[in-house]
Design a protein around this motif. Sequence first.
Motif, PDB file in Angstrom:
ATOM      1  N   GLY A   3     -21.312 -13.077  23.072  1.00  0.00           N
ATOM      2  CA  GLY A   3     -22.173 -14.160  22.611  1.00  0.00           C
ATOM      3  C   GLY A   3     -22.175 -14.161  21.086  1.00  0.00           C
TER       4      GLY A   3
ATOM      5  N   ASN B 116     -21.182 -19.480  27.716  1.00  0.00           N
ATOM      6  CA  ASN B 116     -22.466 -19.637  28.403  1.00  0.00           C
ATOM      7  C   ASN B 116     -22.338 -20.247  29.793  1.00  0.00           C
TER       8      ASN B 116
ATOM      9  N   ASP C  67     -27.742 -18.148  29.232  1.00  0.00           N
ATOM     10  CA  ASP C  67     -28.155 -18.264  27.825  1.00  0.00           C
ATOM     11  C   ASP C  67     -28.961 -19.545  27.570  1.00  0.00           C
TER      12      ASP C  67
HETATM   13 MG   LIG Z   1     -24.352 -17.281  24.582  1.00  0.00          MG
END
Ligand SMILES: [Mg+2]
Length: 269
Positions: free
Chosen positions: A13, A139, A152
């Motif tokens: 991420g 995501n 997310d």
């Molecule tokens: Mg993310």
Amino acid sequence: MIEDGEEIPLVGGDVTEGLVRVGDTVRRPPGERDELVRDVLLHLEKVGFDGAPRYLGVDSAGREVLTYIDGEVAGRPRPPWIADEERALSLARLLRAYHDAVEGFGIPQNLPAPIEPPGLPELDDPPELIGHQDVTPENVVFRNGRAYALIDFDMLRPVSRAGEVVNLMLWWAPFGEDADLDPQFRGLDQPRRCRLLADAYGLEDPDRSRLIDLAIRRDERSWHTMKYRAEILGGGWQRMWSEGVGDKIRHRQTWLEKNAETITTALLA
Ligand SMILES: [Mg+2]
Ligand SMILES: Nc1ncnc2c1ncn2[C@@H]1O[C@H](COP(=O)(O)OP(=O)(O)O)[C@@H](O)[C@H]1O
């Protein structure tokens, strides 16, 4: 009862530091909008929407505990399947299903103000639901070649359906000049993919007509917001800014302006 256990860092991420997997759960340090995220995830569970992690509570370290969703998530370098048309269309359908599930949640009053620079111009795009607003390759969890779940939910915010489809197309058409895109996303027929994504989502004609104008205006706001967040929040935001995200947004705006007519024609044909 939320158990402790071996903590495996989750990387890939952009901004969340300290994200770990423990058994079949993930632990997230509280984000900007944790109460909204909690309430939305609980709503999704209540209405039986399976394409999101379940909210399990808070652990002894004060972290949000969510279910870990098994499957494929695109990291870097991007896997070759990232540009697969069927995958993108399955994501458009998943996003639509998320919207249909979240619509009944409504838009809470008194949400904390988003972290945005003072004086940022209004978007003039009335919100219709609580959107995900961060449908990046990192995501989305895929299973058997189809989008299975969104993860997310840190960027959740009131948005129009069109605004959310802009975010979908930005990453999955995707928007931008080949030179600015990941090699796996080069050479695609982006107007065609925009059309197919809009069809798979079920976007209405008035939203198709205004989509590219909205995308350009959203990029304008996003340039200012990303710059401000880099200054105020540092961390991953600062890293993204130093890596040139601002220039990328500017290039994308130019590309959108150049291709506005072609894409809008494809969307409405
Ligand atoms: Mg993310
Ligand atoms: N609930 C989850 N199920 C499966 N994988 C997850 C989950 N949450 C996070 N991950 C993995 O960890 C990565 C980073 O998590 P994310 O929530 O996207 O953090 P960031 O805010 O840094 O983008 C994701 O790209 C994904 O690979």
